[in-house]
Design an enzyme around this catalytic site. Structure first.
Site, mmCIF file in Angstrom:
data_model
loop_
_atom_site.group_PDB
_atom_site.id
_atom_site.type_symbol
_atom_site.label_atom_id
_atom_site.label_comp_id
_atom_site.label_asym_id
_atom_site.label_seq_id
_atom_site.Cartn_x
_atom_site.Cartn_y
_atom_site.Cartn_z
ATOM 1 N N ASP A 21 34.077 68.484 70.941
ATOM 2 C CA ASP A 21 33.505 69.626 72.141
ATOM 3 C C ASP A 21 34.890 70.514 72.045
ATOM 4 O O ASP A 21 35.987 70.044 71.885
ATOM 5 C CB ASP A 21 33.407 68.795 73.401
ATOM 6 C CG ASP A 21 32.858 69.683 74.337
ATOM 7 O OD1 ASP A 21 32.097 70.643 73.957
ATOM 8 O OD2 ASP A 21 32.964 69.442 75.634
ATOM 9 N N GLY A 22 34.382 71.819 72.518
ATOM 10 C CA GLY A 22 35.380 72.843 72.691
ATOM 11 C C GLY A 22 35.523 74.029 71.735
ATOM 12 O O GLY A 22 36.437 74.865 71.840
ATOM 13 N N GLY A 24 33.481 76.543 71.321
ATOM 14 C CA GLY A 24 33.139 77.757 72.016
ATOM 15 C C GLY A 24 34.262 78.341 72.555
ATOM 16 O O GLY A 24 34.766 79.392 72.500
ATOM 17 N N HIS A 38 33.092 77.082 65.683
ATOM 18 C CA HIS A 38 32.232 75.998 64.926
ATOM 19 C C HIS A 38 32.608 76.061 63.652
ATOM 20 O O HIS A 38 32.859 75.061 62.861
ATOM 21 C CB HIS A 38 30.587 76.476 65.083
ATOM 22 C CG HIS A 38 30.209 76.060 66.364
ATOM 23 N ND1 HIS A 38 30.512 75.178 67.256
ATOM 24 C CD2 HIS A 38 29.358 77.045 67.029
ATOM 25 C CE1 HIS A 38 29.940 75.471 68.518
ATOM 26 N NE2 HIS A 38 29.057 76.551 68.200
ATOM 27 N N SER A 66 23.236 68.178 69.966
ATOM 28 C CA SER A 66 22.770 67.318 70.832
ATOM 29 C C SER A 66 21.262 67.867 71.046
ATOM 30 O O SER A 66 20.835 69.148 70.611
ATOM 31 C CB SER A 66 23.261 67.307 72.127
ATOM 32 O OG SER A 66 23.094 68.571 72.923
ATOM 33 N N GLU A 68 20.129 68.787 73.700
ATOM 34 C CA GLU A 68 20.003 69.737 74.636
ATOM 35 C C GLU A 68 20.605 71.024 74.032
ATOM 36 O O GLU A 68 20.394 71.973 74.635
ATOM 37 C CB GLU A 68 21.054 69.401 75.925
ATOM 38 C CG GLU A 68 20.395 68.395 76.730
ATOM 39 C CD GLU A 68 20.231 67.059 76.048
ATOM 40 O OE1 GLU A 68 21.098 66.585 75.402
ATOM 41 O OE2 GLU A 68 19.358 66.107 76.839
ATOM 42 N N LEU A 132 34.220 54.048 53.975
ATOM 43 C CA LEU A 132 33.738 54.457 55.396
ATOM 44 C C LEU A 132 32.382 55.131 55.519
ATOM 45 O O LEU A 132 31.875 55.861 54.631
ATOM 46 C CB LEU A 132 34.766 55.865 55.677
ATOM 47 C CG LEU A 132 34.206 56.593 56.941
ATOM 48 C CD1 LEU A 132 34.879 55.802 58.272
ATOM 49 C CD2 LEU A 132 35.185 58.053 57.098
ATOM 50 N N GLU A 208 36.254 51.544 74.579
ATOM 51 C CA GLU A 208 37.380 52.416 75.337
ATOM 52 C C GLU A 208 37.274 53.761 75.296
ATOM 53 O O GLU A 208 36.799 54.436 74.028
ATOM 54 C CB GLU A 208 38.723 51.824 74.633
ATOM 55 C CG GLU A 208 38.909 50.499 74.804
ATOM 56 C CD GLU A 208 38.890 49.627 76.200
ATOM 57 O OE1 GLU A 208 39.450 50.677 77.183
ATOM 58 O OE2 GLU A 208 38.443 48.615 76.521
HETATM 59 C C1 IPE Z 1 28.295 67.458 73.759
HETATM 60 O O1 IPE Z 1 28.823 68.700 73.889
HETATM 61 C C2 IPE Z 1 27.307 67.566 72.317
HETATM 62 C C3 IPE Z 1 28.219 67.957 71.277
HETATM 63 C C4 IPE Z 1 29.491 67.963 71.149
HETATM 64 C C5 IPE Z 1 27.509 68.049 69.853
HETATM 65 P P1 IPE Z 1 28.056 69.815 74.884
HETATM 66 O O2 IPE Z 1 29.086 70.771 75.030
HETATM 67 O O3 IPE Z 1 26.716 70.127 74.531
HETATM 68 O O4 IPE Z 1 28.148 68.798 76.489
HETATM 69 P P2 IPE Z 1 28.279 69.473 77.926
HETATM 70 O O5 IPE Z 1 27.263 70.607 78.069
HETATM 71 O O6 IPE Z 1 29.603 69.869 77.787
HETATM 72 O O7 IPE Z 1 27.876 68.343 78.664
HETATM 73 C C1 IPE Z 2 31.121 71.538 70.521
HETATM 74 O O1 IPE Z 2 31.702 72.684 71.035
HETATM 75 C C2 IPE Z 2 30.211 71.820 69.159
HETATM 76 C C3 IPE Z 2 28.797 71.560 69.690
HETATM 77 C C4 IPE Z 2 28.208 71.439 70.715
HETATM 78 C C5 IPE Z 2 27.579 72.143 68.776
HETATM 79 P P1 IPE Z 2 30.995 73.585 72.141
HETATM 80 O O2 IPE Z 2 29.995 74.491 71.272
HETATM 81 O O3 IPE Z 2 30.295 72.939 73.184
HETATM 82 O O4 IPE Z 2 32.184 74.464 72.750
HETATM 83 P P2 IPE Z 2 32.522 74.439 74.409
HETATM 84 O O5 IPE Z 2 32.319 73.172 74.981
HETATM 85 O O6 IPE Z 2 31.165 75.352 74.719
HETATM 86 O O7 IPE Z 2 33.559 75.089 74.431
HETATM 87 MG MG MG Z 3 30.863 71.976 74.796
#
Ligand code: IPE
Ligand code: IPE
Ligand code: MG
Length: 243
Positions: A21-22, A24, A38, A66, A68, A132, A208
């Site tokens: 995550d993170g 964006g 990305h 995901s 969503e 792996l 964990e």
């Molecule tokens: C979870 O991250 C899904 C992936 C990393 C693929 P999201 O950014 O979609 O989740 P929320 O919206 O913060 O819960």
């Molecule tokens: C995770 O990063 C990758 C995917 C969910 C595809 P995000 O796109 O959720 O990045 P943030 O959480 O908005 O920073």
């Molecule tokens: Mg995210």
């Protein structure tokens, strides 16, 4: 100095799951478009896959997209799908060189045909590898997975293949998309969010959990080592009392 020597090689988690995550926010913090994040996240994937293979981790599950996430702006979804196809195609020879086998979990029928084809090829071309196991969760959500399992169990009960009395935790496990893999022992989420976001809800029962502020595009082997060292300090009791 590297943290690697601090890792106890006799207690490497056999299955690590990561919510990447993170991306964006990482991009926006640099005044860039989310897709830029990305794009840079791919380098982290390479580094972490390599790091896990070097340590002898048996299974690595990466949450890449995901259920969503389909509701994000069309431009981001399309960009992500293109990046996915391009990356998978490019990486297959490297995965083969490193004896890495690819698997995919999720509602893959929702993916564009070109992506489905790339996944199929990656799966077939790496099927003979014994190192792996790299499991990509795509168009995945745990609630979808559980609903799908229940549907298929009901179908098998209806057709007489299974009786309700036979349904056990072992049988249920066989209907999950992760049926071939042991449960994750360590779950890492990057970017400072403290939630599971519909990821492996059943399989993470005794994992964990490790959360870090580091955004996914900045996450590298040393961050992975830090998580494993932290994991190795945990006292895993599984509801029992240590004697
Ligand atoms: C979870 O991250 C899904 C992936 C990393 C693929 P999201 O950014 O979609 O989740 P929320 O919206 O913060 O819960
Ligand atoms: C995770 O990063 C990758 C995917 C969910 C595809 P995000 O796109 O959720 O990045 P943030 O959480 O908005 O920073
Ligand atoms: Mg995210």
């Amino acid at each position: 100095m590297s943290l690697k020597p601090q890792i106890d090689n006799s207690r490497i988690p056999q299955h690590i799951a990561i919510i990447m995550d993170g991306n964006g926010r990482w991009a926006q913090e640099q005044g860039q478009d989310r897709l830029f994040g990305h794009f840079h996240g791919v380098q982290s994937v390479r580094d972490i896959v390599e790091g896990c293979a070097e340590l002898g981790v048996r299974y690595l599950t990466l949450y890449a997209f995901s259920t969503e996430n389909w509701d994000r702006p069309q431009k981001e979804v399309t960009g992500l799908m293109e990046l996915l196809v391009e990356t998978i195609r490019k990486e297959v020879p490297i995965l083969n060189q490193n004896n890495i086998r690819m698997h995919f979990i999720g509602e893959l029928s929702l993916m564009p045909p070109s992506a489905q084809q790339a996944l199929q090829e990656a799966r077939d071309l790496t099927a003979g590898n014994s190192g792996l196991n790299l499991i990509m969760a795509l168009s995945y959500s745990s609630r979808w997975e559980l609903m799908d399992a229940v549907k298929r169990i009901a179908t098998d009960v209806e057709s007489g293949i299974l009786s309700p009395q036979q349904i056990s935790q072992d049988i249920l496990q066989q209907y999950l998309s992760t049926s071939e893999f042991p449960d994750p022992e360590l779950m890492i989420r990057t970017s400072g969010e403290y939630r599971i976001s519909n990821f492996l809800l059943y399989q993470l029962a005794y994992a964990e959990l490790y959360f870090t502020q580091t955004r996914w595009p900045d996450f590298r082997k040393e961050n992975l080592y830090e998580a494993i060292i932290d994991f190795q300090k945990r006292d895993r009791r599984f509801g029992k009392v240590k004697v």
